[in-house]
Design an enzyme around this catalytic site. Structure first.
Site, PDB file in Angstrom:
ATOM      1  N   GLY A  43       0.778  -1.249   0.000  1.00  0.00           N
ATOM      2  CA  GLY A  43       0.000   0.000   0.000  1.00  0.00           C
ATOM      3  C   GLY A  43       0.799   1.283   0.000  1.00  0.00           C
ATOM      4  O   GLY A  43       0.316   2.318  -0.441  1.00  0.00           O
ATOM      5  N   GLU A  96       4.624   3.769   6.451  1.00  0.00           N
ATOM      6  CA  GLU A  96       3.411   2.959   6.279  1.00  0.00           C
ATOM      7  C   GLU A  96       2.307   3.807   5.674  1.00  0.00           C
ATOM      8  O   GLU A  96       2.245   5.017   5.925  1.00  0.00           O
ATOM      9  CB  GLU A  96       2.928   2.484   7.671  1.00  0.00           C
ATOM     10  CG  GLU A  96       3.202   1.022   7.960  1.00  0.00           C
ATOM     11  CD  GLU A  96       2.146   0.089   7.391  1.00  0.00           C
ATOM     12  OE1 GLU A  96       1.744   0.258   6.224  1.00  0.00           O
ATOM     13  OE2 GLU A  96       1.746  -0.828   8.124  1.00  0.00           O
ATOM     14  N   ASP A  97       1.430   3.170   4.927  1.00  0.00           N
ATOM     15  CA  ASP A  97       0.265   3.888   4.396  1.00  0.00           C
ATOM     16  C   ASP A  97      -0.738   4.184   5.504  1.00  0.00           C
ATOM     17  O   ASP A  97      -1.217   5.301   5.639  1.00  0.00           O
ATOM     18  CB  ASP A  97      -0.389   3.073   3.257  1.00  0.00           C
ATOM     19  CG  ASP A  97      -0.591   1.600   3.613  1.00  0.00           C
ATOM     20  OD1 ASP A  97      -0.277   1.194   4.752  1.00  0.00           O
ATOM     21  OD2 ASP A  97      -1.061   0.847   2.733  1.00  0.00           O
ATOM     22  N   ASP A 100      -3.661   0.662  11.684  1.00  0.00           N
ATOM     23  CA  ASP A 100      -4.978   0.233  12.120  1.00  0.00           C
ATOM     24  C   ASP A 100      -4.804  -0.359  13.528  1.00  0.00           C
ATOM     25  O   ASP A 100      -4.738   0.369  14.504  1.00  0.00           O
ATOM     26  CB  ASP A 100      -5.444  -0.783  11.066  1.00  0.00           C
ATOM     27  CG  ASP A 100      -6.870  -1.232  11.217  1.00  0.00           C
ATOM     28  OD1 ASP A 100      -7.764  -0.391  11.152  1.00  0.00           O
ATOM     29  OD2 ASP A 100      -7.091  -2.440  11.381  1.00  0.00           O
ATOM     30  N   GLY A 102      -2.085  -1.540  14.620  1.00  0.00           N
ATOM     31  CA  GLY A 102      -0.723  -1.199  15.026  1.00  0.00           C
ATOM     32  C   GLY A 102       0.224  -2.393  14.991  1.00  0.00           C
ATOM     33  O   GLY A 102       1.433  -2.238  15.164  1.00  0.00           O
ATOM     34  N   LEU A 105       3.183  -2.329  12.150  1.00  0.00           N
ATOM     35  CA  LEU A 105       4.236  -1.357  12.418  1.00  0.00           C
ATOM     36  C   LEU A 105       5.035  -1.735  13.652  1.00  0.00           C
ATOM     37  O   LEU A 105       6.263  -1.600  13.688  1.00  0.00           O
ATOM     38  CB  LEU A 105       3.594   0.023  12.594  1.00  0.00           C
ATOM     39  CG  LEU A 105       4.505   1.212  12.389  1.00  0.00           C
ATOM     40  CD1 LEU A 105       5.217   1.144  11.054  1.00  0.00           C
ATOM     41  CD2 LEU A 105       3.705   2.511  12.485  1.00  0.00           C
ATOM     42  N   LYS A 128      -5.648   5.378  11.916  1.00  0.00           N
ATOM     43  CA  LYS A 128      -6.997   5.008  12.381  1.00  0.00           C
ATOM     44  C   LYS A 128      -6.897   4.719  13.868  1.00  0.00           C
ATOM     45  O   LYS A 128      -6.955   3.572  14.309  1.00  0.00           O
ATOM     46  CB  LYS A 128      -7.424   3.719  11.661  1.00  0.00           C
ATOM     47  CG  LYS A 128      -8.372   3.911  10.516  1.00  0.00           C
ATOM     48  CD  LYS A 128      -9.107   2.624  10.223  1.00  0.00           C
ATOM     49  CE  LYS A 128      -8.765   2.108   8.853  1.00  0.00           C
ATOM     50  NZ  LYS A 128      -9.479   0.848   8.515  1.00  0.00           N
ATOM     51  N   ARG A 162      -6.080   1.012  -6.149  1.00  0.00           N
ATOM     52  CA  ARG A 162      -4.807   1.617  -5.731  1.00  0.00           C
ATOM     53  C   ARG A 162      -4.473   2.863  -6.542  1.00  0.00           C
ATOM     54  O   ARG A 162      -3.706   3.707  -6.095  1.00  0.00           O
ATOM     55  CB  ARG A 162      -3.657   0.613  -5.885  1.00  0.00           C
ATOM     56  CG  ARG A 162      -3.724  -0.582  -4.942  1.00  0.00           C
ATOM     57  CD  ARG A 162      -2.390  -1.316  -4.955  1.00  0.00           C
ATOM     58  NE  ARG A 162      -2.471  -2.653  -4.379  1.00  0.00           N
ATOM     59  CZ  ARG A 162      -2.335  -2.924  -3.088  1.00  0.00           C
ATOM     60  NH1 ARG A 162      -2.129  -1.953  -2.223  1.00  0.00           N
ATOM     61  NH2 ARG A 162      -2.406  -4.162  -2.650  1.00  0.00           N
TER      62      ARG A 162
HETATM   63  P1  IMP Z   1      -2.399  -3.032  11.216  1.00  0.00           P
HETATM   64  O1  IMP Z   1      -1.313  -4.035  11.347  1.00  0.00           O
HETATM   65  O2  IMP Z   1      -3.707  -3.546  11.770  1.00  0.00           O
HETATM   66  O3  IMP Z   1      -2.050  -1.678  11.784  1.00  0.00           O
HETATM   67  O4  IMP Z   1      -2.727  -2.905   9.697  1.00  0.00           O
HETATM   68  C1  IMP Z   1      -2.065  -2.111   8.870  1.00  0.00           C
HETATM   69  C2  IMP Z   1      -2.191  -2.589   7.434  1.00  0.00           C
HETATM   70  O5  IMP Z   1      -3.514  -3.031   7.129  1.00  0.00           O
HETATM   71  C3  IMP Z   1      -1.927  -1.424   6.542  1.00  0.00           C
HETATM   72  O6  IMP Z   1      -0.589  -1.377   6.183  1.00  0.00           O
HETATM   73  C4  IMP Z   1      -2.824  -1.691   5.358  1.00  0.00           C
HETATM   74  O7  IMP Z   1      -2.139  -2.459   4.405  1.00  0.00           O
HETATM   75  C5  IMP Z   1      -3.963  -2.500   5.909  1.00  0.00           C
HETATM   76  N1  IMP Z   1      -5.157  -1.642   6.154  1.00  0.00           N
HETATM   77  C6  IMP Z   1      -5.620  -1.234   7.360  1.00  0.00           C
HETATM   78  N2  IMP Z   1      -6.714  -0.464   7.228  1.00  0.00           N
HETATM   79  C7  IMP Z   1      -6.932  -0.356   5.899  1.00  0.00           C
HETATM   80  C8  IMP Z   1      -7.905   0.357   5.113  1.00  0.00           C
HETATM   81  O8  IMP Z   1      -8.792   1.060   5.608  1.00  0.00           O
HETATM   82  N3  IMP Z   1      -7.793   0.216   3.774  1.00  0.00           N
HETATM   83  C9  IMP Z   1      -6.818  -0.535   3.175  1.00  0.00           C
HETATM   84  N4  IMP Z   1      -5.884  -1.202   3.866  1.00  0.00           N
HETATM   85  C10 IMP Z   1      -5.937  -1.117   5.214  1.00  0.00           C
HETATM   86 MG    MG Z   2       0.265  -1.463   4.506  1.00  0.00          MG
END
Ligand code: IMP
Ligand code: MG
Length: 173
Positions: A43, A96-97, A100, A102, A105, A128, A162
Site C-alpha cells: 500500500g 506505512e500507508d 490500524d 498497530g 508497524l 486510524k 490503488r
Molecule cells: P495493522 O497491522 O492492523 O495496523 O494494519 C495495517 C495494514 O492493514 C496497513 O498497512 C494496510 O495495508 C492495511 N489496512 C488497514 N486499514 C486499511 C484500510 O482502511 N484500507 C486498506 N488497507 C488497510
Molecule cells: Mg500497509
C-alpha cells in the site's frame, strides 16, 4: 466482486500539501544525516514515491512486504517477510500507508531496533487511532481518520482502487 460505493475523504490537493509538509519536517529533523526509509508494501508505494521527492537530503530507500488483509475489509493473520535489509547503524524511518491495529508497524519497528539500527522512527500517512490494539509510537502522521475502510492513493480493497488519486471510504449500502 459486488460493486461498492466510494465517497471522497481526502482530496488529491490536500494529500499533496500534507505530504510536502511531512517531507519538509523530515528534511529539517535529519539535517546532516542520510536516513534509510523502509516502506511497508504494497500500500505504501504511492505515498513513498511522493514523500521522498519532498525530502531534500541524501536518502536510501528500501521496502519490506507485509500483509494482513486477505481479500476484504477484515484483517486476518499478519504476515511479515523476514527483513533482509542492512539496517545496522542506520537512521531508519519506517513508512506505512495506514496504521490500524498497530500490529504491522510494531512488529517491523521492533525487528529493526533488534537488528541494531542507530535510530528508528515511524512515518504514516493515515492513523486510524480508534482501532489501535497495540501501542506503537508514531513520529510523523499525515491525517488521523475515523474507523472507515479506505482505498486509493496506493490503498486497496482486494487489489483494486490503488490508482485513485484521492483517498475514498467505502459507503455501506
Ligand atoms: P495493522 O497491522 O492492523 O495496523 O494494519 C495495517 C495494514 O492493514 C496497513 O498497512 C494496510 O495495508 C492495511 N489496512 C488497514 N486499514 C486499511 C484500510 O482502511 N484500507 C486498506 N488497507 C488497510
Ligand atoms: Mg500497509
Amino acid at each position: 466482486m459486488a460493486e461498492v460505493s466510494l465517497e471522497l475523504l481526502i482530496a488529491p490537493e490536500l494529500l499533496r500539501e500534507r505530504v510536502e509538509e511531512m517531507g519538509k519536517r523530515i528534511t529539517e529533523d535529519y539535517k546532516g544525516k542520510e536516513p534509510l526509509l523502509i516502506g511497508v508494501l504494497k500500500g505504501v508505494f504511492v505515498f513513498m514515491a511522493d514523500l521522498i521527492r519532498f525530502i531534500d537530503l541524501p536518502i536510501k530507500v528500501d521496502f519490506v512486504w507485509a500483509s494482513s488483509y486477505r481479500d476484504g475489509t477484515e484483517p486476518g493473520d499478519l504476515e511479515v517477510e523476514v527483513i533482509n535489509i542492512p539496517v545496522k547503524s542506520e537512521d531508519v524511518i519506517i513508512v506505512e500507508d495506514i496504521v490500524d491495529s498497530g500490529m504491522t508497524l510494531k512488529r517491523i519497528s521492533e525487528e529493526v531496533k533488534r537488528m541494531g539500527a542507530n535510530s528508528t522512527r515511524t512515518c504514516v500517512l493515515l492513523d486510524k487511532r480508534s482501532r489501535r490494539k497495540v501501542e506503537v509510537e508514531l513520529d510523523y502522521v499525515g491525517f488521523e481518520i475515523p474507523d472507515l475502510f479506505v482505498v486509493g492513493y496506493g490503498l486497496d480493497l482486494a487489489g483494486r482502487y490503488r490508482n485513485l488519486k484521492g483517498i475514498y471510504y467505502l459507503k455501506s449500502p
